[in-house]
Design an enzyme around this catalytic site. Structure first.
Site, PDB file in Angstrom:
ATOM      1  CG  HIS A 484      -1.771   1.189   1.403  1.00 25.83           C
ATOM      2  ND1 HIS A 484      -3.125   1.196   1.122  1.00 25.83           N
ATOM      3  CD2 HIS A 484      -1.492   2.453   1.823  1.00 25.83           C
ATOM      4  CE1 HIS A 484      -3.626   2.410   1.353  1.00 25.83           C
ATOM      5  NE2 HIS A 484      -2.643   3.190   1.794  1.00 25.83           N
ATOM      6  CD  GLU A 485       1.602   3.593   3.699  1.00 18.87           C
ATOM      7  OE1 GLU A 485       1.763   4.668   3.087  1.00 18.87           O
ATOM      8  OE2 GLU A 485       0.572   3.360   4.362  1.00 18.87           O
ATOM      9  CG  HIS A 488       0.339   6.400  -0.698  1.00 19.94           C
ATOM     10  ND1 HIS A 488      -0.706   7.087  -1.279  1.00 19.94           N
ATOM     11  CD2 HIS A 488      -0.168   5.827   0.425  1.00 19.94           C
ATOM     12  CE1 HIS A 488      -1.795   6.927  -0.537  1.00 19.94           C
ATOM     13  NE2 HIS A 488      -1.502   6.163   0.498  1.00 19.94           N
ATOM     14  CD  GLU A 514      -5.047   6.620   1.012  1.00 24.81           C
ATOM     15  OE1 GLU A 514      -4.494   5.512   0.865  1.00 24.81           O
ATOM     16  OE2 GLU A 514      -4.608   7.504   1.773  1.00 24.81           O
ATOM     17  CB  ILE A 617     -10.466  12.833  11.551  1.00 23.79           C
ATOM     18  CG1 ILE A 617     -10.954  12.470  12.954  1.00 23.79           C
ATOM     19  CG2 ILE A 617     -10.789  11.724  10.557  1.00 23.79           C
ATOM     20  CD1 ILE A 617     -12.477  12.393  13.066  1.00 23.79           C
ATOM     21  N   GLY A 621      -4.360  14.544   7.963  1.00 28.00           N
ATOM     22  CA  GLY A 621      -5.022  15.302   6.900  1.00 28.00           C
ATOM     23  C   GLY A 621      -6.406  14.803   6.509  1.00 28.00           C
ATOM     24  CE1 TYR A 622      -6.923   9.681   4.263  1.00 30.13           C
ATOM     25  CE2 TYR A 622      -5.059  10.184   5.687  1.00 30.13           C
ATOM     26  CZ  TYR A 622      -5.573   9.590   4.550  1.00 30.13           C
ATOM     27  OH  TYR A 622      -4.739   8.916   3.697  1.00 30.13           O
TER      28      TYR A 622
END
Length: 701
Positions: A484-485, A488, A514, A617, A621-622
């Site tokens: 996953h990382e 990015h 994402e 959150i 940044g979410y």
């Protein structure tokens, strides 16, 4: 020459290239930032006085100014995440207010804002490339969202809010780190570690030795269990001691919710300030402000997607729990009719072992980190024709376990580098996994010549460290996290955009960012990829075929529950930032309980204060953007479906599709709107069908 003399004394003032991590100390932070901000302040005033509404006269000098700040502050922020210490914290908190004040000043500059608008309306506009236009449009929008249109008291209030929010976010994050670190459970008798796999007893003995129990061994203890993921997760899955699972679970869900580390008042204050900030900018809620710069058109569209996925997963999650209860009852468990939160992981693991005849622990020996990396690098060569090689020793690192790699294109030309910091270090490193940019790709003009600056990424995980002379043996979940990382990282590193403001992940809408990361997770189930990397670390024996088949079969295990959990988080986040009234009749905890009625099948415990550790959150940044994981997963599942449609065993088709993906999703960065990028790759708009299919929920929908 004075500036250089200071830069020699202070490694944080170098301002370009790889950070000299070995020489950076917390005491460098305050003098470096104080000097840098004073210099930038002067530059800013000069630039405002002579700015012209052209690319060369506006965007480029602003980029240069911004990059100096980004470089130095970026290094400090990175170290806060991976090498946190009381000294570094104190230095960070001392200068953070000045950094926020300078950013406000820069973002609210009327001369720059007017120049950007004049550039958009001027004769030069038609000659700009799409990437340049997107950068200008984003600069205008970001200035407006940063309060450029505010005056007098309103502007002062806005800036005060920005300052306080930055401080609260840092404090929130530090409290979670400290609360996670503060709890541990030392076990001394064999019956207390009953059921635990050898990988965990070894890790727990190592943790006990690190805490001063010199003679701790995996066989005889003592064993130290912590709230750090590599310790917490396997304990919850395998400990037969229900009382200890309960103790650990309650400690985990109540992190940072009591005493000096209590984040409850911080949550209320953050939500209150965000709401006020949104109102100052003319938005009804912070969620609307957040979506102003995202791909999703409005709150209704996000709620629509969340509800569609909730309907598709809720009944499946109810069924998951019923089956789990029946399974526990069949095994004679007294708690079967009344399964608690601390029973779910344990019984799910037992059920999965029986249903698919394997346990996650059995797979660990087949996934030593070095081999998983080889498999990952073979995959990106197969898909994107790039070669990854180790470059350890050629770059300064912040910890001896950190590795450094180079990426080269099909001609062997280097195009990017990345750091990998793989292991959990609970004393100094925050939990979770993330990718961040160390250096972004850009064309640099110096002394009349132009060179392309190559990107460098930070990839940070928190997986099981090497224990007792063995390599890091990864769970399949940790393998997925690494993929996953790296996804990015690929978007950051394989960009072809030469303008800093839109290269890599820059200027990519948050709810599309994402896509490349979730896309890569799908390949963990791809036969050649998995079989290529899964080999026993001692014997070199490949993963037996039956394990591969079981992994595939287990992929959809409890997927309704997994999906519902993400929707639970996303819905709470949206509600808190859209309809919630801080200081009203309902608390944030009440909101969570209300939303839990339709997004959980086992209501949260009274003492569950998960919000107090919801760093995504409240410290990341979410905010009003946690839905991005699901929004982007629709895109990533559909993107992977393009490879399935082409035929996963057709190497030629894989290479062709891979090249198209690389040339669009990975290369275009933030130079075009994400929907256009997606359509350039897929030839149409995205569909939710592949996501439901990959989750095994398509029939339910």
């Amino acid at each position: 020459m004075i500036a250089n003399a200071t830069a020699i004394d202070n490694p944080l003032l170098i301002g370009k290239g790889l950070p000299p991590f070995e020489t950076i100390k917390p005491e460098h932070v305050v003098p470096a930032m104080t000097q840098l901000l004073a210099e930038l302040d002067e530059e800013l005033a000069k630039l405002e006085a002579k700015v012209t509404p052209t690319w060369d006269g506006l965007v480029e000098p602003l980029d240069r100014l911004g990059e100096r700040l980004t470089w130095t502050w970026g290094v400090v922020s990175h170290l806060m995440g991976v090498k946190n210490s009381p000294e570094l914290r104190e230095a960070y908190e001392t200068v953070q207010p000045q950094v926020v004040q300078f950013s406000n000043k820069l973002n609210q500059s009327q001369p720059f804002y007017k120049a950007f608008k004049a550039l958009r309306e001027g004769d030069d506009w038609s000659s700009l490339e799409p990437a340049q236009k997107r950068i200008v449009e984003a600069a205008i929008r970001d200035a407006e969202l940063s309060g450029v249109g505010l005056e007098g008291e309103k502007r002062d209030r806005f800036n005060a809010i920005q300052l306080e929010l930055a401080e609260l976010s840092t404090k929130f994050s530090n409290n979670v780190l400290d609360a996670t670190k503060a709890f541990s459970m030392t076990l001394t008798s064999k019956d207390e570690v009953d059921g635990l796999p050898p990988s965990l007893t070894s890790l727990a003995a190592q943790a006990a030795r690190a805490a001063g129990e010199e003679n701790a061994t995996a066989e005889n203890g003592p064993w130290r269990i912590t709230l750090d993921y590599p310790s917490y997760v396997p304990f919850m899955q395998h400990s037969t001691r229900r009382d200890l699972r309960e103790k650990l679970y309650k400690a985990f869900v109540s992190r940072a919710s009591t005493g000096e580390l209590d984040n409850t008042p911080l949550i209320e204050r953050i939500l209150e300030l965000r709401k006020e900030k949104a109102a100052l900018l003319g938005y009804e809620s912070f969620a609307e402000l957040s979506l102003a710069s995202k791909m999703a058109p409005n709150v209704e569209a996000v709620e629509g997607l969340l509800e569609e996925l909730r309907r598709a997963s809720y009944e499946a999650a109810v069924k998951d729990l019923e089956e789990l209860k029946a399974f526990a009852a069949a095994k004679g468990a007294e708690e079967a009719n009344d399964l608690k939160h601390w029973d779910i992981s344990f019984w799910a693991e037992r059920q999965q072992e029986e249903k698919f005849a394997f346990s996650a622990e059995e797979l660990r020996p087949y996934f030593p980190l070095p081999q998983v990396l080889d498999g990952l690098f073979s995959l990106v060569k197969r898909l994107f024709s790039v070669t990854v090689t180790a470059a350890d020793g050629t770059a300064p690192v912040w910890h001896e376990d950190v590795r450094y790699f180079q990426i080269a294109d099909e001609t062997g030309t280097p195009i990017a580098n990345f750091y990998l910091d793989p292991y959990s270090r609970p004393a100094e490193k925050r939990g979770g996994a993330w990718m961040d940019d160390c250096i972004g790709r850009a064309k640099i003009y110096e002394n009349g010549t132009s060179t392309t600056r190559l990107p460098v990424a930070y990839l940070v995980c928190n997986q099981t460290p090497p224990v007792d002379g063995k390599p890091s043996l990864m769970t399949f979940n940790e393998v997925e996290t690494l993929f996953h990382e790296f996804g990015h990282g690929l978007q950051h590193m394989l960009t072809k955009v030469d303008y800093a403001g839109a290269s890599g992940i820059n200027n990519v809408e948050w709810d599309a960012v994402e896509l490349p990361s979730q896309f890569m997770e799908n390949w963990c189930y791809d036969r050649p990829t998995l079989m290529g990397m899964a080999k026993h670390y001692e014997t070199g024996e490949p993963l037996p075929e039956h394990y591969y088949q079981k992994l595939l079969a287990a992929r959809h295990y409890m997927s309704g529950s997994t999906m519902l959990r993400q929707l639970h988080f996303s819905s709470i986040d949206l509600e808190l930032h859209h309809r919630y009234l801080p200081g009203g009749n309902e608390t944030a905890v009440d909101v969570r309980k209300r939303i839990a009625k339709t997004t959980t099948v086992l209501p949260p415990l009274q003492e569950d204060n998960f919000l107090c550790a919801f760093g995504h959150i409240f410290a990341g940044g979410y905010a009003a953007g946690y839905y991005s994981y699901k929004w982007a997963e629709v895109l990533s599942a559909d993107a992977f479906a393009a490879f399935e449609d082409a035929g996963l065993d057709n190497e030629e088709a894989i290479a062709t599709t891979g090249k198209r993906y690389r040339d669009t999703v990975l290369a275009l960065g933030g130079s075009l709107p994400p929907m256009e990028v997606f359509k350039a790759f897929r030839g149409r708009e995205p569909s939710t069908e592949p996501l439901l299919k990959h989750s095994g929920l398509v029939t339910a929908s």
